[in-house]
Design a protein around this motif. Structure first.
Motif, PDB file in Angstrom:
ATOM      1  N   ASN A  21       0.842  -1.177   0.000  1.00 50.91           N
ATOM      2  CA  ASN A  21       0.000   0.000   0.000  1.00 50.91           C
ATOM      3  C   ASN A  21       0.889   1.242   0.000  1.00 50.91           C
ATOM      4  O   ASN A  21       1.427   1.629   1.033  1.00 50.91           O
ATOM      5  CB  ASN A  21      -0.915  -0.008   1.236  1.00 50.91           C
ATOM      6  N   LEU A  22       1.051   1.840  -1.166  1.00 50.70           N
ATOM      7  CA  LEU A  22       1.966   2.968  -1.284  1.00 50.70           C
ATOM      8  C   LEU A  22       1.444   4.216  -0.596  1.00 50.70           C
ATOM      9  O   LEU A  22       2.212   5.135  -0.326  1.00 50.70           O
ATOM     10  CB  LEU A  22       2.230   3.258  -2.767  1.00 50.70           C
ATOM     11  N   ASP A  23       0.147   4.278  -0.341  1.00 47.58           N
ATOM     12  CA  ASP A  23      -0.457   5.418   0.340  1.00 47.58           C
ATOM     13  C   ASP A  23      -0.853   5.000   1.744  1.00 47.58           C
ATOM     14  O   ASP A  23      -1.888   4.368   1.956  1.00 47.58           O
ATOM     15  CB  ASP A  23      -1.664   5.921  -0.445  1.00 47.58           C
ATOM     16  N   ALA A  24      -0.040   5.363   2.726  1.00 45.58           N
ATOM     17  CA  ALA A  24      -0.277   4.941   4.101  1.00 45.58           C
ATOM     18  C   ALA A  24      -1.516   5.590   4.713  1.00 45.58           C
ATOM     19  O   ALA A  24      -1.995   5.158   5.755  1.00 45.58           O
ATOM     20  CB  ALA A  24       0.944   5.259   4.965  1.00 45.58           C
ATOM     21  N   TYR A  25      -2.046   6.618   4.064  1.00 44.10           N
ATOM     22  CA  TYR A  25      -3.193   7.346   4.606  1.00 44.10           C
ATOM     23  C   TYR A  25      -4.506   6.957   3.933  1.00 44.10           C
ATOM     24  O   TYR A  25      -5.543   7.560   4.191  1.00 44.10           O
ATOM     25  CB  TYR A  25      -2.974   8.857   4.448  1.00 44.10           C
ATOM     26  N   ARG A  26      -4.444   5.953   3.103  1.00 45.56           N
ATOM     27  CA  ARG A  26      -5.593   5.614   2.266  1.00 45.56           C
ATOM     28  C   ARG A  26      -6.868   5.359   3.076  1.00 45.56           C
ATOM     29  O   ARG A  26      -7.944   5.817   2.714  1.00 45.56           O
ATOM     30  CB  ARG A  26      -5.249   4.382   1.422  1.00 45.56           C
ATOM     31  N   ALA A  27      -6.734   4.658   4.168  1.00 46.83           N
ATOM     32  CA  ALA A  27      -7.912   4.314   4.961  1.00 46.83           C
ATOM     33  C   ALA A  27      -8.507   5.509   5.694  1.00 46.83           C
ATOM     34  O   ALA A  27      -9.629   5.441   6.206  1.00 46.83           O
ATOM     35  CB  ALA A  27      -7.556   3.215   5.973  1.00 46.83           C
ATOM     36  N   ARG A  28      -7.784   6.605   5.756  1.00 49.75           N
ATOM     37  CA  ARG A  28      -8.245   7.767   6.508  1.00 49.75           C
ATOM     38  C   ARG A  28      -8.960   8.808   5.649  1.00 49.75           C
ATOM     39  O   ARG A  28      -9.592   9.705   6.189  1.00 49.75           O
ATOM     40  CB  ARG A  28      -7.053   8.446   7.196  1.00 49.75           C
ATOM     41  N   TYR A  29      -8.858   8.681   4.332  1.00 43.56           N
ATOM     42  CA  TYR A  29      -9.447   9.690   3.466  1.00 43.56           C
ATOM     43  C   TYR A  29     -10.974   9.655   3.527  1.00 43.56           C
ATOM     44  O   TYR A  29     -11.594   8.622   3.793  1.00 43.56           O
ATOM     45  CB  TYR A  29      -9.024   9.473   2.011  1.00 43.56           C
ATOM     46  N   ALA A  30     -11.586  10.797   3.229  1.00 42.24           N
ATOM     47  CA  ALA A  30     -13.041  10.851   3.091  1.00 42.24           C
ATOM     48  C   ALA A  30     -13.473  10.044   1.874  1.00 42.24           C
ATOM     49  O   ALA A  30     -12.714   9.885   0.900  1.00 42.24           O
ATOM     50  CB  ALA A  30     -13.491  12.304   2.936  1.00 42.24           C
ATOM     51  N   GLU A  31     -14.691   9.542   1.918  1.00 41.45           N
ATOM     52  CA  GLU A  31     -15.193   8.719   0.819  1.00 41.45           C
ATOM     53  C   GLU A  31     -15.170   9.459  -0.514  1.00 41.45           C
ATOM     54  O   GLU A  31     -14.973   8.854  -1.565  1.00 41.45           O
ATOM     55  CB  GLU A  31     -16.621   8.253   1.123  1.00 41.45           C
ATOM     56  N   ARG A  32     -15.378  10.778  -0.468  1.00 42.13           N
ATOM     57  CA  ARG A  32     -15.470  11.519  -1.727  1.00 42.13           C
ATOM     58  C   ARG A  32     -14.166  11.540  -2.507  1.00 42.13           C
ATOM     59  O   ARG A  32     -14.164  11.892  -3.684  1.00 42.13           O
ATOM     60  CB  ARG A  32     -15.942  12.948  -1.467  1.00 42.13           C
ATOM     61  N   THR A  33     -13.048  11.172  -1.877  1.00 43.30           N
ATOM     62  CA  THR A  33     -11.784  11.176  -2.612  1.00 43.30           C
ATOM     63  C   THR A  33     -11.617   9.930  -3.473  1.00 43.30           C
ATOM     64  O   THR A  33     -10.712   9.884  -4.310  1.00 43.30           O
ATOM     65  CB  THR A  33     -10.588  11.252  -1.635  1.00 43.30           C
ATOM     66  N   ALA A  34     -12.491   8.944  -3.299  1.00 40.99           N
ATOM     67  CA  ALA A  34     -12.304   7.672  -4.008  1.00 40.99           C
ATOM     68  C   ALA A  34     -12.367   7.846  -5.523  1.00 40.99           C
ATOM     69  O   ALA A  34     -11.697   7.137  -6.269  1.00 40.99           O
ATOM     70  CB  ALA A  34     -13.349   6.658  -3.544  1.00 40.99           C
ATOM     71  N   GLY A  35     -13.193   8.766  -5.984  1.00 45.43           N
ATOM     72  CA  GLY A  35     -13.337   8.950  -7.422  1.00 45.43           C
ATOM     73  C   GLY A  35     -12.395   9.971  -8.011  1.00 45.43           C
ATOM     74  O   GLY A  35     -12.465  10.253  -9.204  1.00 45.43           O
ATOM     75  N   MET A  36     -11.515  10.548  -7.199  1.00 42.74           N
ATOM     76  CA  MET A  36     -10.619  11.588  -7.700  1.00 42.74           C
ATOM     77  C   MET A  36      -9.367  10.952  -8.288  1.00 42.74           C
ATOM     78  O   MET A  36      -8.657  10.213  -7.615  1.00 42.74           O
ATOM     79  CB  MET A  36     -10.244  12.548  -6.560  1.00 42.74           C
ATOM     80  N   THR A  37      -9.129  11.227  -9.547  1.00 43.41           N
ATOM     81  CA  THR A  37      -7.961  10.655 -10.211  1.00 43.41           C
ATOM     82  C   THR A  37      -7.196  11.752 -10.935  1.00 43.41           C
ATOM     83  O   THR A  37      -7.791  12.690 -11.465  1.00 43.41           O
ATOM     84  CB  THR A  37      -8.355   9.572 -11.229  1.00 43.41           C
ATOM     85  N   ALA A  38      -5.881  11.596 -10.962  1.00 45.91           N
ATOM     86  CA  ALA A  38      -5.068  12.529 -11.742  1.00 45.91           C
ATOM     87  C   ALA A  38      -5.266  12.250 -13.219  1.00 45.91           C
ATOM     88  O   ALA A  38      -5.606  11.133 -13.626  1.00 45.91           O
ATOM     89  CB  ALA A  38      -3.601  12.376 -11.375  1.00 45.91           C
ATOM     90  N   SER A  39      -5.080  13.254 -14.031  1.00 46.35           N
ATOM     91  CA  SER A  39      -5.215  13.077 -15.469  1.00 46.35           C
ATOM     92  C   SER A  39      -4.246  12.007 -15.953  1.00 46.35           C
ATOM     93  O   SER A  39      -3.056  12.036 -15.660  1.00 46.35           O
ATOM     94  CB  SER A  39      -4.926  14.396 -16.187  1.00 46.35           C
ATOM     95  N   GLU A  40      -4.791  11.057 -16.726  1.00 44.02           N
ATOM     96  CA  GLU A  40      -3.949   9.981 -17.237  1.00 44.02           C
ATOM     97  C   GLU A  40      -2.972  10.469 -18.299  1.00 44.02           C
ATOM     98  O   GLU A  40      -2.020   9.765 -18.647  1.00 44.02           O
ATOM     99  CB  GLU A  40      -4.839   8.879 -17.821  1.00 44.02           C
TER     100      GLU A  40
END
Length: 445
Positions: A21-40
């Motif tokens: 898990n490269l993002d150690a804070y993943r479990a702490r984020y708000a649900e709304r961040t799940a759909g946020m992606t950087a431009s491919e």
């Protein structure tokens, strides 16, 4: 052998888990961040920014047309004479003098407004984000043209709103398609919060909403109790020099208007505004305070000084002529070089052309090969929330010179011809779905 009383060395599974898990804070984020992606495509544009690559991607204005020497003098004078104000905190509402001048700018499009109803923002993107924040709960529906501005889709997704696209044709948003979308969503029991529209010189479509449709669109929304959010950064950049009537001018009580100086002056200053009815305006000011305290006072005063000391309307005419020349270069190059089966819009202003390629070609998959051929564009998939757009691309003519535009189109046509030959030889590849809203960036603005 371990020391007496100690246990044999055991593998540290926590390290393995952290490695996975490269993002150690993943479990702490708000649900709304799940759909946020950087431009491919952001990594590709690190390559596309090289001078040997013709970029037909980013919607960057042509700042070379600005009177930079006189602007430098005015900015120096501003800091010297009014630096203690310009470099200090200000009001979240915006500098009063600038708000008055913004009303004069909007009057060119038929808008009658009071400065108190204008809220200055750090670019119209901030205004769009604030409007979405104060109106949308998770699961609410926003109607938007299909395709639509990538930055808007990113904001809507960040607040967990559902986007339903409404079809356009050569005359803009289709009234019957809007009626049908509203009816279908009503049957599903879904709550529509607003219609988001770019009526003039659409980004990315390059299409303008026909004047005879504007009142009808507004009446449909009023009858359905749906707010209209009008995003109009390109409205003064029509090539015939005559601005279209703003939707806000036709229905002040049900239209929130977003404006910007990014396209008609300087995008780097990040000065935009929202014109809204009184009750909404108060919410916007409170939202701005919580987000930024205040928009940058210096930037606002630079814009205000520019409007008061320069022939800004004359400068807009210069922009119109330069962008028309670039549009014409792109139109002629597309006619000359594009393979059979391609179609494209013919913008009467703004920055963009929307190109549709033959069946079987995936513009997103083709982009790396185009960059290899030293030309860049934006794939159409970034402008939809539902996975469409794989046969489309946005081409921008605002920044390159006409010569570079013609060369870029030639390279793009060669790449597309090679891609079509691959499709004929090996067949098509199923289009890939878009994982979530892509964050806006200068490359996709």
């Amino acid at each position: 052998m371990s020391d007496q009383g100690s246990q044999p060395d055991q593998p540290d599974h926590s390290v393995d888990k952290a490695a996975r898990n490269l993002d150690a804070y993943r479990a702490r984020y708000a649900e709304r961040t799940a759909g946020m992606t950087a431009s491919e495509i952001r990594a590709l544009f690190a390559v596309a920014s090289r001078p040997e690559v013709v970029s037909l991607a980013g919607g960057m204005p042509n700042l070379a047309a600005l009177p930079l020497d006189s602007l430098a003098t005015e900015v120096a004078r501003l800091v010297s004479e009014d630096g203690q104000v310009a470099l200090q905190y200000g009001s979240a509402h915006g500098v009063p003098e600038l708000r008055e001048q913004i009303c004069e700018v909007m009057a060119l499009e038929g808008i009658s407004a009071h400065p108190d109803d204008v809220v200055v923002t750090a670019g119209s993107q901030m205004g769009l984000d604030m409007v979405t924040r104060i109106f949308c709960d998770p699961g609410d529906v926003i109607l938007a043209e299909g395709p639509s501005y990538v930055g808007a889709l990113g904001s809507f997704g960040a607040y967990q709103a559902e986007v339903v696209h409404v079809a356009m044709d050569e005359d803009g948003l289709q009234p019957e398609a809007l009626r049908q979308a509203i009816a279908d969503l009503g049957k599903q029991g879904k709550r529509i919060k607003f219609l988001y529209t770019i009526p003039n010189f659409h980004n990315p479509g390059g299409i303008t909403l026909a004047v005879n449709r504007r009142a009808e669109i507004l009446e449909i929304c009023r009858q359905a109790d749906i707010l209209v959010v009008e995003d109009n950064p390109y409205g003064l950049l029509g090539f015939d020099g005559k601005p279209y009537p703003a939707l806000r001018s036709m229905d002040p009580d049900n239209v929130v208007y977003l404006g910007s100086f990014s396209k008609t002056f300087a995008s780097g200053l990040r000065v935009g505004w929202v014109l809204a009815p009184l009750a909404i305006r108060e919410k916007l000011v409170l939202t701005a305070e919580s987000a930024t305290l205040c928009p940058p006072t210096l930037n606002q005063m630079i814009v205000s000084r520019y409007l008061s000391t320069h022939d800004w309307q004359g400068q807009i005419k210069i922009f119109q002529e330069q962008y028309r020349e670039r549009r014409d270069a792109m139109m002629s190059a597309l006619e000359q070089h594009m393979p059979t089966g391609c179609t494209w819009t013919k913008p009467e202003g703004g920055f963009f052309v929307w190109l549709t390629v033959p069946e079987g070609v995936d513009t997103k998959a083709m982009l790396p090969r185009a960059v290899t051929q030293r030309v860049a564009y934006v794939s159409g998939t970034g402008f939809y929330r539902d996975g469409f757009g794989s046969r489309q691309m946005r081409l921008s003519y605002c920044y390159p010179t006409p010569e570079r535009i013609r060369e870029g189109v030639r390279r793009l046509a060669n790449t597309l011809s090679e891609e079509m030959e691959l499709v004929r030889t090996f067949g098509t590849v199923p289009p890939r779905s878009v994982p979530g809203p892509q964050a806006p960036s200068p490359d996709t603005a």
